[in-house]
Design a protein around this motif. Sequence first.
Motif, PDB file in Angstrom:
ATOM      1  N   ARG A 266       0.846  -1.209   0.000  1.00  0.00           N
ATOM      2  CA  ARG A 266       0.000   0.000   0.000  1.00  0.00           C
ATOM      3  C   ARG A 266       0.876   1.252   0.000  1.00  0.00           C
ATOM      4  O   ARG A 266       0.634   2.199  -0.739  1.00  0.00           O
ATOM      5  N   THR A 267       1.927   1.219   0.837  1.00  0.00           N
ATOM      6  CA  THR A 267       2.832   2.369   0.913  1.00  0.00           C
ATOM      7  C   THR A 267       3.565   2.546  -0.417  1.00  0.00           C
ATOM      8  O   THR A 267       3.666   3.660  -0.951  1.00  0.00           O
ATOM      9  N   PHE A 268       4.054   1.433  -0.961  1.00  0.00           N
ATOM     10  CA  PHE A 268       4.794   1.492  -2.225  1.00  0.00           C
ATOM     11  C   PHE A 268       3.912   2.055  -3.346  1.00  0.00           C
ATOM     12  O   PHE A 268       4.316   2.944  -4.102  1.00  0.00           O
ATOM     13  N   VAL A 269       2.681   1.529  -3.439  1.00  0.00           N
ATOM     14  CA  VAL A 269       1.787   1.935  -4.530  1.00  0.00           C
ATOM     15  C   VAL A 269       1.390   3.406  -4.384  1.00  0.00           C
ATOM     16  O   VAL A 269       1.340   4.142  -5.377  1.00  0.00           O
ATOM     17  N   ALA A 270       1.154   3.846  -3.141  1.00  0.00           N
ATOM     18  CA  ALA A 270       0.765   5.253  -2.931  1.00  0.00           C
ATOM     19  C   ALA A 270       1.875   6.186  -3.403  1.00  0.00           C
ATOM     20  O   ALA A 270       1.616   7.247  -3.978  1.00  0.00           O
ATOM     21  N   LYS A 271       3.122   5.776  -3.193  1.00  0.00           N
ATOM     22  CA  LYS A 271       4.248   6.656  -3.527  1.00  0.00           C
ATOM     23  C   LYS A 271       4.724   6.473  -4.976  1.00  0.00           C
ATOM     24  O   LYS A 271       4.979   7.447  -5.676  1.00  0.00           O
ATOM     25  N   GLU A 272       4.828   5.237  -5.403  1.00  0.00           N
ATOM     26  CA  GLU A 272       5.511   4.962  -6.674  1.00  0.00           C
ATOM     27  C   GLU A 272       4.579   4.683  -7.852  1.00  0.00           C
ATOM     28  O   GLU A 272       5.032   4.664  -8.983  1.00  0.00           O
ATOM     29  N   VAL A 273       3.331   4.371  -7.593  1.00  0.00           N
ATOM     30  CA  VAL A 273       2.470   3.919  -8.692  1.00  0.00           C
ATOM     31  C   VAL A 273       1.309   4.889  -8.965  1.00  0.00           C
ATOM     32  O   VAL A 273       1.173   5.390 -10.090  1.00  0.00           O
ATOM     33  N   ARG A 274       0.510   5.150  -7.951  1.00  0.00           N
ATOM     34  CA  ARG A 274      -0.700   5.969  -8.181  1.00  0.00           C
ATOM     35  C   ARG A 274      -0.416   7.316  -8.833  1.00  0.00           C
ATOM     36  O   ARG A 274      -1.094   7.706  -9.780  1.00  0.00           O
ATOM     37  N   PRO A 275       0.629   8.017  -8.376  1.00  0.00           N
ATOM     38  CA  PRO A 275       0.858   9.350  -8.981  1.00  0.00           C
ATOM     39  C   PRO A 275       1.306   9.270 -10.444  1.00  0.00           C
ATOM     40  O   PRO A 275       1.202  10.263 -11.161  1.00  0.00           O
ATOM     41  N   LYS A 276       1.813   8.102 -10.875  1.00  0.00           N
ATOM     42  CA  LYS A 276       2.386   8.037 -12.234  1.00  0.00           C
ATOM     43  C   LYS A 276       1.510   7.269 -13.228  1.00  0.00           C
ATOM     44  O   LYS A 276       1.767   7.287 -14.426  1.00  0.00           O
ATOM     45  N   ALA A 277       0.507   6.540 -12.710  1.00  0.00           N
ATOM     46  CA  ALA A 277      -0.241   5.609 -13.566  1.00  0.00           C
ATOM     47  C   ALA A 277      -0.928   6.318 -14.740  1.00  0.00           C
ATOM     48  O   ALA A 277      -0.972   5.775 -15.856  1.00  0.00           O
ATOM     49  N   GLY A 278      -1.442   7.527 -14.511  1.00  0.00           N
ATOM     50  CA  GLY A 278      -2.126   8.262 -15.577  1.00  0.00           C
ATOM     51  C   GLY A 278      -1.179   8.600 -16.720  1.00  0.00           C
ATOM     52  O   GLY A 278      -1.525   8.458 -17.897  1.00  0.00           O
ATOM     53  N   GLU A 279       0.033   9.014 -16.349  1.00  0.00           N
ATOM     54  CA  GLU A 279       1.053   9.351 -17.363  1.00  0.00           C
ATOM     55  C   GLU A 279       1.457   8.125 -18.178  1.00  0.00           C
ATOM     56  O   GLU A 279       1.584   8.175 -19.389  1.00  0.00           O
ATOM     57  N   TRP A 280       1.688   7.011 -17.461  1.00  0.00           N
ATOM     58  CA  TRP A 280       2.066   5.770 -18.167  1.00  0.00           C
ATOM     59  C   TRP A 280       0.981   5.384 -19.156  1.00  0.00           C
ATOM     60  O   TRP A 280       1.245   4.959 -20.272  1.00  0.00           O
ATOM     61  N   ASP A 281      -0.274   5.534 -18.731  1.00  0.00           N
ATOM     62  CA  ASP A 281      -1.404   5.163 -19.588  1.00  0.00           C
ATOM     63  C   ASP A 281      -1.426   6.051 -20.823  1.00  0.00           C
ATOM     64  O   ASP A 281      -1.561   5.566 -21.950  1.00  0.00           O
ATOM     65  N   ALA A 282      -1.282   7.365 -20.605  1.00  0.00           N
ATOM     66  CA  ALA A 282      -1.384   8.313 -21.726  1.00  0.00           C
ATOM     67  C   ALA A 282      -0.270   8.078 -22.745  1.00  0.00           C
ATOM     68  O   ALA A 282      -0.499   8.156 -23.953  1.00  0.00           O
ATOM     69  N   SER A 283       0.937   7.759 -22.263  1.00  0.00           N
ATOM     70  CA  SER A 283       2.061   7.599 -23.195  1.00  0.00           C
ATOM     71  C   SER A 283       2.240   6.144 -23.628  1.00  0.00           C
ATOM     72  O   SER A 283       3.087   5.855 -24.475  1.00  0.00           O
ATOM     73  N   ALA A 284       1.464   5.218 -23.024  1.00  0.00           N
ATOM     74  CA  ALA A 284       1.604   3.775 -23.286  1.00  0.00           C
ATOM     75  C   ALA A 284       3.060   3.338 -23.084  1.00  0.00           C
ATOM     76  O   ALA A 284       3.578   2.482 -23.803  1.00  0.00           O
TER      77      ALA A 284
END
Length: 381
Positions: A17-35
């Motif tokens: 949960r800690t890892f995902v809150a810091k390393e994943v959630r904030p970046k997931a939208g960008e990764w999706d947009a740029s594939a």
Amino acid sequence: MEFVLNDEQQALREMLRTFVAKEVRPKAGEWDASAEFPRETVAKLGELGLLGAMVPEEYGGSGMDMVSYAVAVEEISKGDGSLGLTVASHNSLCTAHILGSGSESLKRKYLPELASGRSLGAWGLTEAGSGSDSLGMRTKAEWRKDRWVINGSKMFITQGNVAGVYVVLAVTDRDKGKDGVTAFVFPAGTKGLSVGRKLHKLGMRSSDTAELVFEDLEVGPDAVVGQVNSGFRDTMKNLAGGRISIAALSVGIGLGAMREALAYSKERVQFGHAVSEFQAIQWLFADMGTELEAAELMTFRAAFLKDTGRPYTREAAMAKLFASEAAMRATIKAVQVFGGYGYTQEYPAERYMRDAKLCEIGEGTSEVQRIIIARDVIRSH
Ligand SMILES: Cc1cc2nc3c(=O)[nH]c(=O)nc-3n(C[C@H](O)[C@H](O)[C@H](O)COP(=O)(O)OP(=O)(O)OC[C@H]3O[C@@H](n4cnc5c(N)ncnc54)[C@H](O)[C@@H]3O)c2cc1C
């Protein structure tokens, strides 16, 4: 019956949960947009032991049980479905096939690099002309003097572009049907392997998906995973476990979408009230919460059956079917909670909805799960 996670599983959940809150959630939208495939984050998951989740410690893995692994896939997928798919396919398809069916020397050769994340794994069964009817595959391997020569192609292969290790199914005796298919393993860079089109997808956009082409790809007899002609049966066993991970992926996506919708509904004010105060909106959450909890219980139960050496094929198919369809319903409701903003990329609801759709298709469509379940239900009653 125990319906709670043990201390270790709970600790794993908290850590992720800690890892995902810091390393994943904030970046997931960008990764999706740029594939864009998030190599650095995937490498960090390797350092956390998530890329050799069920690989025993003697081969460099974490030696987790299936319930723990399901917890991990769920937590990662709450933040990003694509990353959840990367972890699930790497562990449950390529790595699990070698672990479950490979010789001791193949395990020693490939598992340490897969478990550490130094190499990612890709696994190829589907072809352009054969998906649900996987025995219709055209890729073939012929024995010539002292080597197997593989020709053909595979479609929709997760990690196709980024893998270091490939496990591929090919026909070795067409007359024998399901007893005429063999699995082969080889590293990236093997002569005769080329990666075709990278596929642009509706969802799971930062998970890598590609076509593979084999032109006179030569491997020695030691590249056979399991026995010659045992590949299809080994695959069916492997896919039963894989379905538990797709069920966990579905639960994570559904819960991730629900969390975003809950937060928004408390902030969005209409008619002088937060929309979360309207009963019509509360009932959406009641249905999402109930269905996703049922899906999680089914997923953990199938994992528990596998961990305790009991039959679990039917339960895994049921968990995958129910959880993927529950995730689809939940993510559609989450978009509804966001109203017009849910239909835009300003908020992540639409990404969760696009990602959820894959769970009804990959590793056997909902229709195929119903065939598996119906066969078993009818036989056993
Ligand atoms: C993003 C993504 C990642 C994937 N990753 C991998 C991977 O890593 N490795 C791999 O090998 N494959 C992978 N796949 C392939 C996936 O497993 C197949 O897409 C899936 O099994 C369905 O096959 P198909 O696409 O050929 O559909 P088809 O089999 O052509 O099905 C078309 C439709 O007909 C229905 N249908 C088919 N047969 C029946 C039947 N007998 N009764 C009723 N309905 C039926 C299906 O349910 C579906 O609705 C991936 C797919 C995607 C989209």
